[in-house]
Design a protein around this motif. Sequence first.
Motif, PDB file in Angstrom:
ATOM      1  N   ARG A 188       0.825  -1.197   0.000  1.00 11.84           N
ATOM      2  CA  ARG A 188       0.000   0.000   0.000  1.00 11.84           C
ATOM      3  C   ARG A 188       0.868   1.258   0.000  1.00 11.84           C
ATOM      4  O   ARG A 188       0.580   2.241  -0.689  1.00 11.84           O
ATOM      5  CB  ARG A 188      -0.928   0.003   1.221  1.00 11.84           C
ATOM      6  N   LYS A 189       1.949   1.231   0.756  1.00  6.49           N
ATOM      7  CA  LYS A 189       2.865   2.369   0.770  1.00  6.49           C
ATOM      8  C   LYS A 189       3.482   2.568  -0.607  1.00  6.49           C
ATOM      9  O   LYS A 189       3.639   3.701  -1.081  1.00  6.49           O
ATOM     10  CB  LYS A 189       3.970   2.114   1.799  1.00  6.49           C
ATOM     11  N   ALA A 190       3.840   1.469  -1.255  1.00  2.00           N
ATOM     12  CA  ALA A 190       4.408   1.566  -2.598  1.00  2.00           C
ATOM     13  C   ALA A 190       3.399   2.150  -3.584  1.00  2.00           C
ATOM     14  O   ALA A 190       3.752   2.944  -4.457  1.00  2.00           O
ATOM     15  CB  ALA A 190       4.868   0.184  -3.060  1.00  2.00           C
ATOM     16  N   VAL A 191       2.123   1.751  -3.455  1.00  2.00           N
ATOM     17  CA  VAL A 191       1.072   2.305  -4.314  1.00  2.00           C
ATOM     18  C   VAL A 191       0.982   3.812  -4.122  1.00  2.00           C
ATOM     19  O   VAL A 191       0.924   4.592  -5.087  1.00  2.00           O
ATOM     20  CB  VAL A 191      -0.285   1.632  -4.003  1.00  2.00           C
ATOM     21  N   HIS A 192       0.981   4.246  -2.871  1.00  3.06           N
ATOM     22  CA  HIS A 192       0.856   5.673  -2.565  1.00  3.06           C
ATOM     23  C   HIS A 192       2.032   6.459  -3.141  1.00  3.06           C
ATOM     24  O   HIS A 192       1.854   7.511  -3.768  1.00  3.06           O
ATOM     25  CB  HIS A 192       0.778   5.848  -1.046  1.00  3.06           C
ATOM     26  N   MET A 193       3.240   5.975  -2.931  1.00  9.67           N
ATOM     27  CA  MET A 193       4.428   6.688  -3.410  1.00  9.67           C
ATOM     28  C   MET A 193       4.470   6.738  -4.929  1.00  9.67           C
ATOM     29  O   MET A 193       4.784   7.769  -5.528  1.00  9.67           O
ATOM     30  CB  MET A 193       5.690   6.028  -2.850  1.00  9.67           C
ATOM     31  N   LEU A 194       4.134   5.615  -5.577  1.00  5.99           N
ATOM     32  CA  LEU A 194       4.144   5.585  -7.036  1.00  5.99           C
ATOM     33  C   LEU A 194       3.058   6.496  -7.602  1.00  5.99           C
ATOM     34  O   LEU A 194       3.260   7.162  -8.634  1.00  5.99           O
ATOM     35  CB  LEU A 194       3.957   4.150  -7.530  1.00  5.99           C
ATOM     36  N   ALA A 195       1.911   6.554  -6.930  1.00  8.11           N
ATOM     37  CA  ALA A 195       0.843   7.437  -7.390  1.00  8.11           C
ATOM     38  C   ALA A 195       1.275   8.893  -7.326  1.00  8.11           C
ATOM     39  O   ALA A 195       0.939   9.692  -8.212  1.00  8.11           O
ATOM     40  CB  ALA A 195      -0.414   7.221  -6.545  1.00  8.11           C
ATOM     41  N   GLU A 196       2.010   9.262  -6.284  1.00  7.83           N
ATOM     42  CA  GLU A 196       2.500  10.641  -6.183  1.00  7.83           C
ATOM     43  C   GLU A 196       3.444  10.965  -7.343  1.00  7.83           C
ATOM     44  O   GLU A 196       3.382  12.044  -7.919  1.00  7.83           O
ATOM     45  CB  GLU A 196       3.219  10.845  -4.839  1.00  7.83           C
TER      46      GLU A 196
END
Length: 785
Positions: free
Chosen positions: A639-647
């Motif tokens: 989930r953290k990776a999703v958030h960072m990649l989305a940014e």
Amino acid sequence: TRPTRRRVARCAAEEPRVAGAGEVNGFDLEAQRAKLEQVLARPSEAAAPRASSYKGDEYDELRGEFSRPKMLAFFQKGTRPALVAARLAVIMAKLTAVGRLWVSEDGVPAEERTREVALREALSELGPVFTKIGQTLSQRADLIGDDAANALKKLQEQNKPFEDELAWRTIAEDLSWDGPLAPGHPYMAAEAEAGAPTLFAELGTTRIASASLGQVYRGRLHSGQEVAVKVQRPNVIKQVALDWTCWAAGLDVLRRVWNSEADLSVIADEVAVGVWQELDYHIEAANADEFRERHEFLGFVTAPHWFEEYSGPRGRARVLTMEWMDGQMLGEIVEPERKLQLAQMAVEACVAQLVYTGFVHADPHEGNLMLLRDGRLAFLDFGLMSRVEPAIMEGFAKGIQHVLASDWVGLTYVFRDVGFAPPDKFYRYENNEPIECSAEEVAAAIGARLESVEGGTSRFGALATVLGGLSGSYKFFTPPYIVLLCRTFLTLEGIAGKADPDFNIYEASLPFAVKRAFAPSTPAGEEALRNAFLEARASDVEGEFKYRLRTERILEALGAESEDAAGEAAEGAEGGGEAAAAAGGASGGDAVAQQRGIDTMKGLVGERRGAALRKVAYDACPVEFSEWISGKEASVARRKAVHMLAEVMAEQFPKRVSAAKAAAGAGDGAAEAATEEAADKAVKRGRESWPVSPAAARMKQRSEANSRRVMRTILGDKLRRMVRGGPAGLLALVRLSWVGLTVMLRAAFLVATRGISDTVKAAASPKVRAAGGGQRPPSAAPAAA
């Protein structure tokens, strides 16, 4: 661009003579004009050192680097011991009188009390050392009470001033200028009216601020540059030297009375070194330059430039001219959001100084912090600075993480590493005798106190109070370096508490504490990082990988995630659940903290400090990692990776669309402007409009570009090694590919849903509805818009 450095010797004194052509009362206007041209035209490299016309006094021999033997020897000569005794008597008399008045007015109505004014005036009259003590205590109402704190707040900007005429004369003497200071200025006004050239284009006739060591005047150079002219107080060297001698003598008496093993005079020396540096304006100016350069990467922090040609001579300068900063102090800000923003910026900047750069502003009271018109945070007054060794920085970074994790044993060992406890063993006192004890016993005592004291796990000051309270039961030390650092963070906590009473300085400190842990600069720190994340494998995959990645450490590093979110992820909230959790985010200060944490860590692997982290990433075995990252246990990390990649996608996608349209010649100017606006909004999303300087943006772009190259290199190497690793390696490759694909798709879905949400909100706004229902509002009516 700074003007050229001025190196002009004062004109030799001449015998009085009758005024000739071009002269007024013997003042040669043409010679003065030629002198000003020489000031502005001579290059600094070819200039000879300027000689001030100020002759000084006997105390000026104490200027320069602080020396305890030199100071003691100076005050042992002649009648100077009597001066020390007289000064001690004055100090005791003033403080005793204020103490009696304070107690006597306990029952007096607030509007009739005079004790607040008496306290402030007493400390101001006692001089710079006591003024700085009062400035620090003014931020700690929890320690001295609201009445005393409020009384001392004005010491940050309002100290007992000295005469403006003395300041004007000091400026002329220190800058070797024998003409008028500015048009319309009282100093040598007749010559100015006669047309004589002036040193400044404008100079205030009265001070705008009176600080502990000097006064500030606002002015303007002939280039148009607005400046602040800082003038040192008369006889300040004598006052500071006497106060240090009295303080050192008092601490020596206390050591004898308490029968203490600690050399308390070392503490006096540490403070004296800092204050002594404040008296050298060239050191202060150099500190400002170094501070601005070393913290440029933050993007939102700045410091004023200085103008050497309008400052006094090296070693004896009593005048310092710096760039004028236009903004608001904390007390001048009305909006709660801007107050909180200043506090958040100040905390992040100071923590970055403490655990990352090691160059700490030791005097960040309200009068030295300014929120500029462009949103940046300006630090002022760089006389009092502290330097922190890399090993100490790493220790503090670990300590912050241990407090947040309530790991009191780990915190106890950090105390030993940074010099708060003996380096070999831990001791408790029994009948004033040190008895060896375990780290667990000390940790239990520390944890019990911190959890019972108000703010124990949210304020550095509470930790200092706990250590002070335990020093009678356990053997703790006060390292000399900690004195100025305590001043910094006690002051900072007072500022943060005014903006948000529930502000947790440990949580705000976590991003840079984690970054320092991942970017060690000492051999011990690098070894600790490897031991934390890697362990030798029991068996190799055809000898390709020798170290297993300790995945439990990754979860600890992602500890900023809430326990609820982690629990939902562990229950298998896959699919849209992870994207929704990432999209939900936080609000207010939590959103800022979350975004700042991401921004702080982004690009680290591509920075020079990320060498140890790159080595860990290269040596880690991807086989066990693939099993972990594809399982339920790692859903928080995904989930953290999703958030960072989305940014990242939200930042890059609009820019690339705009570039593609420009290259293809598609779209009109309005469409391109709309695309650029969307890109700007994407960059600012979740950051509460924190500014980023152009230089910091370029540094960030370089580090992120380096990070991408590094990661491509490491991933390419691991790909080759997994292919050579047989079935186990190929299976790990399939797992990692699947996880990578799902993370990319969910990040893209998150960006798309955000874009749709922004579009719907924009369409529903009154401004858009009004524009769509009638004629388009003219672009030349910004006020109506």
